[in-house]
Design a protein around this motif. Structure first.
Motif, PDB file in Angstrom:
ATOM      1  N   VAL A 175      78.351  67.281  39.645  1.00  0.00           N
ATOM      2  CA  VAL A 175      77.003  67.720  39.996  1.00  0.00           C
ATOM      3  C   VAL A 175      76.223  66.587  40.676  1.00  0.00           C
ATOM      4  CG1 VAL A 175      74.823  68.612  39.080  1.00  0.00           C
ATOM      5  CG2 VAL A 175      76.982  69.306  38.051  1.00  0.00           C
ATOM      6  N   VAL A 176      76.386  65.378  40.160  1.00  0.00           N
ATOM      7  CA  VAL A 176      75.501  64.300  40.620  1.00  0.00           C
ATOM      8  C   VAL A 176      76.150  63.369  41.626  1.00  0.00           C
ATOM      9  CG1 VAL A 176      74.190  64.298  38.474  1.00  0.00           C
ATOM     10  CG2 VAL A 176      76.145  62.759  38.694  1.00  0.00           C
ATOM     11  N   HIS A 177      77.444  63.572  41.897  1.00  0.00           N
ATOM     12  CA  HIS A 177      78.156  62.612  42.744  1.00  0.00           C
ATOM     13  C   HIS A 177      77.506  62.460  44.115  1.00  0.00           C
ATOM     14  CE1 HIS A 177      81.719  60.149  43.205  1.00  0.00           C
ATOM     15  NE2 HIS A 177      81.648  60.465  44.474  1.00  0.00           N
ATOM     16  N   ASN A 178      77.351  61.201  44.522  1.00  0.00           N
ATOM     17  CA  ASN A 178      76.771  60.879  45.836  1.00  0.00           C
ATOM     18  C   ASN A 178      75.386  61.472  46.066  1.00  0.00           C
ATOM     19  OD1 ASN A 178      78.133  58.957  47.171  1.00  0.00           O
ATOM     20  ND2 ASN A 178      79.606  60.338  48.123  1.00  0.00           N
ATOM     21  N   THR A 179      74.666  61.733  44.989  1.00  0.00           N
ATOM     22  CA  THR A 179      73.285  62.169  45.149  1.00  0.00           C
ATOM     23  C   THR A 179      72.366  61.023  44.759  1.00  0.00           C
ATOM     24  OG1 THR A 179      72.991  62.898  42.884  1.00  0.00           O
ATOM     25  CG2 THR A 179      73.924  64.503  44.415  1.00  0.00           C
ATOM     26  N   MET A 180      71.069  61.245  44.893  1.00  0.00           N
ATOM     27  CA  MET A 180      70.091  60.225  44.541  1.00  0.00           C
ATOM     28  C   MET A 180      70.107  59.924  43.038  1.00  0.00           C
ATOM     29  SD  MET A 180      68.785  59.026  47.211  1.00  0.00           S
ATOM     30  CE  MET A 180      67.502  57.988  46.573  1.00  0.00           C
ATOM     31  N   TRP A 181      70.726  60.810  42.260  1.00  0.00           N
ATOM     32  CA  TRP A 181      70.855  60.562  40.810  1.00  0.00           C
ATOM     33  C   TRP A 181      71.511  59.198  40.575  1.00  0.00           C
ATOM     34  CZ3 TRP A 181      70.454  62.951  35.820  1.00  0.00           C
ATOM     35  CH2 TRP A 181      71.230  62.351  34.832  1.00  0.00           C
ATOM     36  N   VAL A 182      72.596  58.957  41.349  1.00  0.00           N
ATOM     37  CA  VAL A 182      73.349  57.719  41.165  1.00  0.00           C
ATOM     38  C   VAL A 182      72.458  56.517  41.480  1.00  0.00           C
ATOM     39  CG1 VAL A 182      75.398  56.436  41.903  1.00  0.00           C
ATOM     40  CG2 VAL A 182      75.478  58.922  41.706  1.00  0.00           C
ATOM     41  N   VAL A 183      71.679  56.648  42.554  1.00  0.00           N
ATOM     42  CA  VAL A 183      70.780  55.554  42.931  1.00  0.00           C
ATOM     43  C   VAL A 183      69.758  55.328  41.814  1.00  0.00           C
ATOM     44  CG1 VAL A 183      69.249  54.702  44.741  1.00  0.00           C
ATOM     45  CG2 VAL A 183      71.091  56.276  45.313  1.00  0.00           C
ATOM     46  N   SER A 231      62.138  59.866  39.680  1.00  0.00           N
ATOM     47  CA  SER A 231      62.154  60.886  40.739  1.00  0.00           C
ATOM     48  C   SER A 231      63.508  60.917  41.442  1.00  0.00           C
ATOM     49  CB  SER A 231      61.024  60.636  41.740  1.00  0.00           C
ATOM     50  OG  SER A 231      61.170  59.363  42.304  1.00  0.00           O
ATOM     51  N   MET A 232      64.166  59.763  41.514  1.00  0.00           N
ATOM     52  CA  MET A 232      65.502  59.760  42.130  1.00  0.00           C
ATOM     53  C   MET A 232      66.475  60.604  41.312  1.00  0.00           C
ATOM     54  SD  MET A 232      65.979  55.787  43.197  1.00  0.00           S
ATOM     55  CE  MET A 232      65.479  55.181  44.806  1.00  0.00           C
ATOM     56  N   HIS A 233      66.399  60.463  39.996  1.00  0.00           N
ATOM     57  CA  HIS A 233      67.270  61.258  39.123  1.00  0.00           C
ATOM     58  C   HIS A 233      67.046  62.758  39.364  1.00  0.00           C
ATOM     59  CE1 HIS A 233      68.105  57.678  36.537  1.00  0.00           C
ATOM     60  NE2 HIS A 233      69.170  58.347  36.228  1.00  0.00           N
ATOM     61  N   ILE A 234      65.760  63.145  39.401  1.00  0.00           N
ATOM     62  CA  ILE A 234      65.462  64.586  39.538  1.00  0.00           C
ATOM     63  C   ILE A 234      65.901  65.088  40.914  1.00  0.00           C
ATOM     64  CG2 ILE A 234      63.633  66.321  39.497  1.00  0.00           C
ATOM     65  CD1 ILE A 234      62.088  64.359  37.635  1.00  0.00           C
ATOM     66  N   ALA A 235      65.541  64.306  41.960  1.00  0.00           N
ATOM     67  CA  ALA A 235      65.923  64.722  43.316  1.00  0.00           C
ATOM     68  C   ALA A 235      67.438  64.852  43.410  1.00  0.00           C
ATOM     69  CB  ALA A 235      65.403  63.712  44.327  1.00  0.00           C
ATOM     70  N   GLY A 236      68.140  63.935  42.747  1.00  0.00           N
ATOM     71  CA  GLY A 236      69.606  63.977  42.762  1.00  0.00           C
ATOM     72  C   GLY A 236      70.134  65.250  42.132  1.00  0.00           C
ATOM     73  N   LEU A 237      69.506  65.662  41.051  1.00  0.00           N
ATOM     74  CA  LEU A 237      69.956  66.901  40.403  1.00  0.00           C
ATOM     75  C   LEU A 237      69.767  68.111  41.316  1.00  0.00           C
ATOM     76  CD1 LEU A 237      68.703  66.481  36.727  1.00  0.00           C
ATOM     77  CD2 LEU A 237      71.051  66.430  37.550  1.00  0.00           C
ATOM     78  N   PHE A 238      68.761  68.013  42.208  1.00  0.00           N
ATOM     79  CA  PHE A 238      68.550  69.108  43.158  1.00  0.00           C
ATOM     80  C   PHE A 238      69.417  68.958  44.414  1.00  0.00           C
ATOM     81  CE2 PHE A 238      64.132  69.492  41.131  1.00  0.00           C
ATOM     82  CZ  PHE A 238      64.574  70.506  40.300  1.00  0.00           C
ATOM     83  N   VAL A 258      76.957  60.445  31.664  1.00  0.00           N
ATOM     84  CA  VAL A 258      76.999  61.592  32.579  1.00  0.00           C
ATOM     85  C   VAL A 258      77.910  61.276  33.764  1.00  0.00           C
ATOM     86  CG1 VAL A 258      75.607  62.927  34.215  1.00  0.00           C
ATOM     87  CG2 VAL A 258      74.721  62.439  31.927  1.00  0.00           C
ATOM     88  N   ASN A 259      77.723  60.088  34.344  1.00  0.00           N
ATOM     89  CA  ASN A 259      78.510  59.735  35.527  1.00  0.00           C
ATOM     90  C   ASN A 259      79.998  59.636  35.213  1.00  0.00           C
ATOM     91  OD1 ASN A 259      76.012  59.469  36.650  1.00  0.00           O
ATOM     92  ND2 ASN A 259      76.017  57.235  36.644  1.00  0.00           N
ATOM     93  N   THR A 260      80.300  59.226  33.996  1.00  0.00           N
ATOM     94  CA  THR A 260      81.700  59.028  33.620  1.00  0.00           C
ATOM     95  C   THR A 260      82.398  60.342  33.318  1.00  0.00           C
ATOM     96  OG1 THR A 260      80.921  57.040  32.546  1.00  0.00           O
ATOM     97  CG2 THR A 260      83.141  57.678  32.035  1.00  0.00           C
ATOM     98  N   SER A 261      81.622  61.370  32.970  1.00  0.00           N
ATOM     99  CA  SER A 261      82.241  62.638  32.588  1.00  0.00           C
ATOM    100  C   SER A 261      82.581  63.437  33.832  1.00  0.00           C
ATOM    101  CB  SER A 261      81.272  63.446  31.717  1.00  0.00           C
ATOM    102  OG  SER A 261      80.769  62.602  30.711  1.00  0.00           O
ATOM    103  N   ASN A 262      83.826  63.838  33.896  1.00  0.00           N
ATOM    104  CA  ASN A 262      84.339  64.468  35.109  1.00  0.00           C
ATOM    105  C   ASN A 262      83.462  65.619  35.603  1.00  0.00           C
ATOM    106  OD1 ASN A 262      85.971  65.183  37.153  1.00  0.00           O
ATOM    107  ND2 ASN A 262      87.814  65.486  35.951  1.00  0.00           N
ATOM    108  N   GLN A 263      83.197  66.575  34.737  1.00  0.00           N
ATOM    109  CA  GLN A 263      82.483  67.768  35.198  1.00  0.00           C
ATOM    110  C   GLN A 263      81.040  67.449  35.582  1.00  0.00           C
ATOM    111  OE1 GLN A 263      84.405  67.522  32.655  1.00  0.00           O
ATOM    112  NE2 GLN A 263      85.752  69.293  32.429  1.00  0.00           N
ATOM    113  N   LEU A 264      80.379  66.612  34.777  1.00  0.00           N
ATOM    114  CA  LEU A 264      78.981  66.308  35.085  1.00  0.00           C
ATOM    115  C   LEU A 264      78.880  65.496  36.376  1.00  0.00           C
ATOM    116  CD1 LEU A 264      77.652  65.467  31.516  1.00  0.00           C
ATOM    117  CD2 LEU A 264      77.357  67.565  32.802  1.00  0.00           C
ATOM    118  N   ASN A 265      79.881  64.660  36.588  1.00  0.00           N
ATOM    119  CA  ASN A 265      79.853  63.846  37.797  1.00  0.00           C
ATOM    120  C   ASN A 265      79.909  64.720  39.054  1.00  0.00           C
ATOM    121  OD1 ASN A 265      80.918  62.126  40.042  1.00  0.00           O
ATOM    122  ND2 ASN A 265      80.767  60.569  38.445  1.00  0.00           N
TER     123      ASN A 265
END
Lengths: 189, 559
Positions: free
Chosen positions: B374-382, B438-445, B365-372
């Motif tokens: 959405v999640v860039h610099n969010t808690m998802w990455v953490v 929970s970090m992943h989910i919070a990141g998506l939000f 997900v992180n490597t894919s341009n479009q998906l990134n």
């Protein structure tokens, strides 16, 4: 034979318009990625021709030198900026690029690879190293735009890329020359 | 008889001597630093989690960003590096029948340099002179001594690299026609990667020192970031390669099986070494100054690592199934029951491997341009790197401790300690699943990372993150319990466990295994290929960043 199929798949992939357009849109990718990959596709496909026409190769490329010369001529032709330009503007030249690099250069390289003696191989190696250094220098030193289709910054990038490749060649050359691989081979006591 | 003894001495001295105590000291010293760092880093992690959950307020002399910087550096750099070096030197010593004296000396020099460097870095963080986060790239500028400390850490790692290269060459010269033992081969891969990874960050840090001292007015931020990720991403795969060495070579022995085809294992090492460094670009997928087409091409470079990863996944599950069936497992999944789930030496790395499935998927997900986007610099990455590093890598490291530390300290792994290990693994897994999930989910939000206060004046979107942030806090608390148990277990096994012999579990090949080809040992060739791949990947963007450089940034201190 499997190799030849992989080669054909690679060739087809490279010929897909979006892939070809992407790789040709950046000068260094055009020269340092698309062209070598086309040669590599031919290198893999060669297995098919070697098995089908062993006598042809035996007759025309017995010591590997003719094949290597063919490879060299074709490769050097595609290093000429004008040839690259023409490939981008004329569909016929583009077709010739795909054909020549894969089916002439790639196959000739594969057939000559194992036939060349140490001295011939070393000469080729040194030649290619020098070619990268000289090309790198030229592309960096020339202030004019030498390809109609690419900006000067792309030229400079290609220059640095060629120098980087030259460095890799030099390092490998030193490694190969100065390390005695027989030190690691089995000795019969 | 004397001849035989001599031969044994020459070929396999460890059989006569057991563990080499001099070498064991090296490894144990590195482990000591590693687990002290884990303890400190773990406490800092909890503080962060609680502050983020708004359960505590950090005092003014220890702010969130200081804690964040120290947590990242202590765990991501110091813990992983020192553990890796200790483990790899133990592997080399075991594989080669002891380290060469000069190599041991280099390992100690490396140890001294790293400890000094880490001390300098930590002091600067504590003095609030270096709250630049663990990625430390400009325009945030730390005190020059912070960067000097990092230089010492890198030079220390280089000392260890050269030690490994010297020992490896020495062994090969004295064992003509033989391939090196598999663990030594992994060690070579790890240190080759380390050496070339650190070149990028060294160039970066050497340009940042005069800049932070005020000798140079500005620095090129994009080039610095690129050089950082050249190192940063490779570091990730160094951990992964270290973990893989245990999965391929140690785990099969523990479950009573044989390792997978050695040629494939070596190919995995070669692929990881050659393809690795350019993967760094997917960390910069949102950065300006890199054209979209280059980013697109780099997706291939990043995803190419999936090839050796999937090879590993299939190979390992093949080994599990084969062993489980040999032990009497029947039916489609009956073999799973035959695996030693109660043995921490297996359980911990097994959970690590399983967690690599969601970890790897998140990585795609992180490597894919479009998906990134959405999640860039969010808690998802953490959340992502807590799954990959905190589970896949760290649980493997923890699993290694339970046989390696008693082996090195000539003590035993008691059933009681094994039970503690199993509990620790469960606690860790539960804590990390809760926290990283929970970090992943919070990141998506949209919950941002690296931000101490995310209430945004009580905005309703920000308010929706609060419940997840509370769960981070709960997860972090459980994880600290896990850290405490692990640190207790490590030091207990180092100093207090009952004396005795512990096995160094190295799996053997299958009886009918094909001989390993010597070409896998052509490290010169792999290194040149690595350099060629790096050249292909980096020349275009870096030339562009330098020739089309913006004015550059002065040092900035936001605190």
């Amino acid at each position: 034979m499997k190799q030849a199929i992989y080669g054909l798949i690679l060739f087809t992939f490279l010929a897909l318009p979006p892939v070809a357009n992407l790789l040709e849109s950046i000068m260094i990718m055009h020269m340092h990625m698309q062209m070598p990959l086309l040669v590599f596709a031919g290198f893999l496909i060669a297995r098919f021709f070697q098995l089908k026409f062993p006598q042809f190769f035996e007759r025309w490329n017995a010591n590997g030198v003719p094949g290597m010369l063919l490879f060299l001529i074709i490769w050097l032709y595609w290093m000429v900026p004008r040839a690259m330009d023409e490939a981008l503007t004329s569909p016929f030249m583009e077709l010739f690029k795909f054909f020549s690099l894969t089916f002439l250069a790639g196959i000739a390289l594969r057939d000559s690879w194992k036939k060349l003696g140490n001295i011939e191989f070393s000469i080729m190696y040194i030649f290619f190293t020098l070619k990268f250094i000289i090309m790198g220098y030229l592309y960096l030193a020339i202030e004019d735009q030498i390809c109609n289709n690419y900006l000067i910054i792309e030229q400079k990038t290609l220059g640095w890329g060629s120098l980087a490749m030259a460095v890799c060649f030099v390092i490998f050359g030193f490694y190969w020359h100065f390390t005695d691989q027989s030190e690691y081979q089995k000795v019969d006591l | 008889m004397e001849q035989t003894l001599k031969e044994t001495k020459r070929q396999n001295p460890k059989k006569l001597l057991g563990v080499n105590t001099e070498d064991a000291k090296v490894a144990l010293s590195y482990f000591t630093v590693a687990f002290v760092s884990l303890l400190l880093g773990g406490i800092l992690g909890l503080l962060q989690g609680l502050e983020r959950a708004d359960l505590i307020q950090l005092p003014s002399w220890l702010n969130y960003y200081q804690v964040l910087t120290a947590h990242g550096l202590l765990l991501l750099v110091v813990f992983t590096a020192t553990f890796t070096i200790g483990y790899q030197f133990a592997n080399l010593s075991h594989s080669f029948g002891g380290l060469l004296p000069k190599v041991r000396k280099l390992a100690w020099i490396g140890f001294g340099l790293m400890v000094f460097g880490v001390a300098l870095v930590t002091v600067m963080i504590i003095l609030n002179e270096a709250s630049v986060l663990y990625t430390f790239y400009p325009p945030l500028a730390a005190h020059p001594l912070f960067y000097v400390g990092l230089v010492f850490v890198v030079v220390g790692i280089w000392a260890c690299c050269f030690g490994v290269f010297i020992n490896y060459r020495h062994w090969r010269k004295n064992h003509r026609g033989q391939v090196t033992p598999l663990l030594a081969y992994f060690a070579m891969g790890v240190f080759v990667l380390w050496f070339f990874a650190s070149i990028g960050v060294t160039i970066e840090v050497l340009t940042l020192i005069p800049w932070s001292m005020g000798l140079v007015e500005t620095t090129n931020v994009m080039v610095a970031r690129t050089l950082f990720w050249w190192f940063g991403h490779t570091l990730v795969n160094i951990w992964y390669l270290v973990a893989t060495s245990a999965w391929y070579v140690i785990v099969p022995k523990i479950i009573g099986g044989r390792h997978f085809n050695e040629k494939l294992i070596r190919l995995v090492v070669i692929l990881i070494v050659v393809l690795n460094i350019p993967g760094g670009f997917h960390h910069q997928i949102i950065d300006p100054a890199i054209s979209t087409s280059i980013k697109f091409l780099h997706v291939f470079m990043s995803l190419s690592i999936a090839v050796p990863s999937l090879m590993t996944a299939f190979a390992m599950f093949f080994v599990f199934e084969r062993t489980g069936r040999k032990l009497g497992g029947k039916g489609l999944l009956g073999w799973l029951k035959k695996l030693p789930w109660g043995d921490v030496r297996f359980l911990a790395p097994m959970i690590a491997m399983i967690s690599f499935i969601p970890g790897g998927a998140g990585g795609i997900v992180n490597t894919s341009n479009q998906l990134n986007q959405v999640v860039h610099n969010t808690m998802w990455v953490v959340g992502h790197f807590h799954v990959t590093v905190g589970m896949s890598v760290v649980l493997t490291f923890f699993g290694i401790c339970y046989w390696l530390i008693p082996y090195l300290s000539k003590r035993q792994l008691t059933p009681k300690m094994n039970k503690i290990g199993v509990i620790q693994t469960i606690v860790w897994t539960v804590g990390m699943t809760i926290m990283a999930g929970s970090m992943h989910i919070a990141g998506l939000f949209g919950d941002p990372r690296r931000t101490s206060d995310t209430s945004y004046g009580g905005h309703e979107v920000a308010a929706s993150w609060i419940s997840y942030e509370l769960i981070f806090g709960i997860g972090a608390t459980i994880l600290l319990v896990g850290v405490l148990i692990q640190v207790y277990a490590v030091f207990n096994m180092m100093f207090f466990a009952p004396k005795g012999e512990t096995e160094f579990p190295v799996a053997e090949p299958e009886d009918n295994a094909a001989p390993v080809p010597l070409w896998t040992e052509r490290w010169g060739l792999w290194i040149v290929l690595l350099l060629a791949v790096v050249a292909m990947a980096y020349v275009v963007p870096i030339v562009d960043m330098i020739l089309n450089a913006p004015p550059g940034s002065p040092p900035i201190r936001t605190w």
